[in-house]
Design an enzyme around this catalytic site. Structure first.
Site, PDB file in Angstrom:
ATOM      1  N   THR A  73      51.138  55.909  42.018  1.00 24.11           N
ATOM      2  CA  THR A  73      52.550  55.605  41.688  1.00 24.11           C
ATOM      3  C   THR A  73      52.746  56.369  40.455  1.00 24.11           C
ATOM      4  O   THR A  73      53.722  57.011  39.917  1.00 24.11           O
ATOM      5  CB  THR A  73      52.617  54.062  41.457  1.00 24.11           C
ATOM      6  OG1 THR A  73      52.526  53.584  43.143  1.00 24.11           O
ATOM      7  CG2 THR A  73      54.172  53.765  40.964  1.00 24.11           C
ATOM      8  N   ASN A 146      52.600  58.678  55.109  1.00 29.97           N
ATOM      9  CA  ASN A 146      51.712  57.553  55.384  1.00 29.97           C
ATOM     10  C   ASN A 146      52.152  56.659  56.433  1.00 29.97           C
ATOM     11  O   ASN A 146      51.215  55.817  56.760  1.00 29.97           O
ATOM     12  CB  ASN A 146      52.124  56.464  53.989  1.00 29.97           C
ATOM     13  CG  ASN A 146      53.400  56.357  53.294  1.00 29.97           C
ATOM     14  OD1 ASN A 146      54.193  57.416  53.396  1.00 29.97           O
ATOM     15  ND2 ASN A 146      54.051  55.125  53.154  1.00 29.97           N
ATOM     16  N   GLN A 174      47.563  60.259  51.137  1.00 23.83           N
ATOM     17  CA  GLN A 174      47.108  60.022  52.453  1.00 23.83           C
ATOM     18  C   GLN A 174      46.252  61.259  53.316  1.00 23.83           C
ATOM     19  O   GLN A 174      45.688  61.003  53.976  1.00 23.83           O
ATOM     20  CB  GLN A 174      48.311  59.794  53.383  1.00 23.83           C
ATOM     21  CG  GLN A 174      49.129  58.395  52.922  1.00 23.83           C
ATOM     22  CD  GLN A 174      48.103  57.170  53.137  1.00 23.83           C
ATOM     23  OE1 GLN A 174      47.326  57.114  53.829  1.00 23.83           O
ATOM     24  NE2 GLN A 174      48.727  56.161  52.496  1.00 23.83           N
ATOM     25  N   SER A 194      45.327  58.923  44.909  1.00 24.33           N
ATOM     26  CA  SER A 194      44.847  57.418  44.728  1.00 24.33           C
ATOM     27  C   SER A 194      43.825  57.228  45.102  1.00 24.33           C
ATOM     28  O   SER A 194      43.233  57.297  46.323  1.00 24.33           O
ATOM     29  CB  SER A 194      46.075  56.566  45.646  1.00 24.33           C
ATOM     30  OG  SER A 194      45.905  55.277  45.440  1.00 24.33           O
ATOM     31  N   THR A 232      43.202  53.944  26.427  1.00 20.10           N
ATOM     32  CA  THR A 232      41.342  53.760  26.570  1.00 20.10           C
ATOM     33  C   THR A 232      41.437  53.876  28.116  1.00 20.10           C
ATOM     34  O   THR A 232      41.871  53.103  28.851  1.00 20.10           O
ATOM     35  CB  THR A 232      40.800  52.637  25.967  1.00 20.10           C
ATOM     36  OG1 THR A 232      41.197  52.710  24.487  1.00 20.10           O
ATOM     37  CG2 THR A 232      39.255  52.645  26.133  1.00 20.10           C
ATOM     38  N   CYS A 319      55.246  49.097  53.564  1.00 25.81           N
ATOM     39  CA  CYS A 319      53.949  49.728  53.092  1.00 25.81           C
ATOM     40  C   CYS A 319      53.239  48.679  52.204  1.00 25.81           C
ATOM     41  O   CYS A 319      52.140  48.678  52.001  1.00 25.81           O
ATOM     42  CB  CYS A 319      54.038  51.104  52.423  1.00 25.81           C
ATOM     43  SG  CYS A 319      52.525  51.866  51.965  1.00 25.81           S
TER      44      CYS A 319
END
Ligand code: PMP
Length: 394
Positions: A73, A146, A174, A194, A232, A319
């Site tokens: 995202t 997806n 995907q 992802s 970080t 989803c």
């Protein structure tokens, strides 16, 4: 997964791989800050560097092109840190592409999809040749959808984009670990990944930015990630992502096995319920994904009944958890709301067995109820017992 549950929702999130968990636990004990020059810092830095190599290798990129993020995202959103004048964005893209495009301020040109689930990418060319791609222009095209698993014409679209000075972004979330990805062959400027879709932890992802590609800094701060993304690093999550990426790269070779299971499952579903429709079946699809509409049923009800039977799948319409409503993807491929609202998505993974598919088919048959005239092809002769997809696999 406990033995009483059957998990067929890998496209929502894949179970954490053992190796990813081990890498995370080891990384949690690396106390230093990766930006510190002392030994503890260097140890943390080495963990991040290894993961950077592993993630880069999954898509044929250079480690220096990987920017770690909090997930896909964020990776998708960061592409829209640029103020684009024109954005060609297919309606079947994930919300994490659609929403930042809509908020960008530039002109969004919606690119439709054909009924088979493939984006009508030729419309990008038509619009550009008509003069629509003015100013600083970009196009987004996911590698695989997806919900339907349909594979999109990314390389062809990127070649056109390059020839017309249009920036090209690809959401490969995907497709990763399911089909081979080579960013140079795709020819895109940026690509998002992802971690949790490939068996890494949730909350980690990456934007691959090809060398020489200029994008504004999305998140300024301490200069991490070569000044592109401050903050970080989440060392443990990145370590798990890296370990998962290495294994996902090997999983690509197992797609044929997964396809056998998926195809037998779909055949059995059509035997049980001939009125069912396999969405995207005429197009090239990911081997693990099956989006099945059962006209007359409500997808949410099917998902709940399957859950009660111990089986996890998604409604094609949702989803993210708890989200109920029409699927923008299925609407974009022109499905009538009654059909779209009956679609469930079954998504298999490297751990899926014929027994899992059997469990799904038993539950599907129970939801169908008895039907005098229905074919009994998968039922052992005379047994009257449950359907066994494994009988078709062996
Ligand atoms: N793009 C696609 C195609 C996805 O399926 C998802 C996850 N549903 C995302 C982006 C978002 O990924 P993440 O959960 O890492 O933010």
């Amino acid at each position: 997964m406990t033995s009483t549950r059957t998990y067929l929702d890998y496209n929502a999130s894949a179970p954490l791989r053992t190796e990813a968990r081990a890498a995370m636990i080891a990384a949690l004990d690396a106390g230093g800050n990766p930006s510190s020059v002392h030994a503890e810092g260097r140890k943390a830095r080495a963990i991040v560097d290894l993961a950077r190599e592993q993630v880069a290798a999954l898509v044929g990129a250079k480690p220096s092109e990987v920017v770690f993020t909090s997930g896909a995202t964020e990776a998708n959103a960061s592409v829209f840190a640029e103020r684009w004048d024109t954005m060609f964005v297919p309606g079947i893209e994930h919300a994490s592409v659609l929403a930042p495009a809509a908020a960008n301020g530039g002109r969004v040109i919606d690119i439709p999809a054909h009924a088979n689930g493939v984006v009508a990418a030729e419309e990008i060319a038509e619009r550009v040749l008509r003069g629509d791609g003015f100013g600083r222009a970009m196009a987004a095209l996911q590698l695989a959808n997806n919900e339907t698993g349909v594979i999109q014409p990314v390389a062809e679209t990127a070649a056109f984009a390059r020839a017309h000075d249009i920036f090209m972004h690809c959401d490969a979330v995907q497709a990763a670990g399911r089909i081979a990805i080579d960013i140079a062959e795709l020819g895109v400027d940026t690509l998002s990944l992802s971690s949790h879709k490939i068996g890494g932890p949730k909350g980690a992802g990456a934007l691959i930015i090809r060398d020489g590609v200029q994008l504004p800094v999305y998140m300024a701060g301490g200069g991490q990630e070569r000044r592109r993304r401050g903050g970080t690093e989440n060392v443990a999550a990145i370590a798990g992502f890296g370990a998962a990426a290495e294994l996902a790269a090997r999983d690509v070779a197992r797609a044929a096995q997964i396809k056998v299971l998926r195809d037998v499952l779909e055949t059995a579903v059509l035997e049980l319920t001939p009125e069912a429709i396999i969405l995207g079946a005429e197009a090239a699809r990911l081997a693990n994904t099956s989006c099945i509409a059962w006209p007359g049923k409500l997808a949410e009800t099917l998902v709940i009944r399957l859950d009660l039977a111990g089986i996890a799948v998604s409604a094609g319409s949702a989803c993210s958890s708890g989200k109920v409503g029409q699927s923008h993807v299925l609407a974009a491929i022109g499905l009538m709301p009654e059909i779209a609202g009956s679609a469930v998505r079954i998504s298999l993974g490297p751990e899926t067995t014929a027994r899992d598919c059997d469990a799904f088919l038993d539950a599907w048959r129970a939801m169908r109820g008895p039907r005098e005239a229905s074919p009994q092809k998968f039922t052992a002769a005379g047994s009257g017992g449950p359907l066994h997809v494994s009988s078709g696999v062996h």
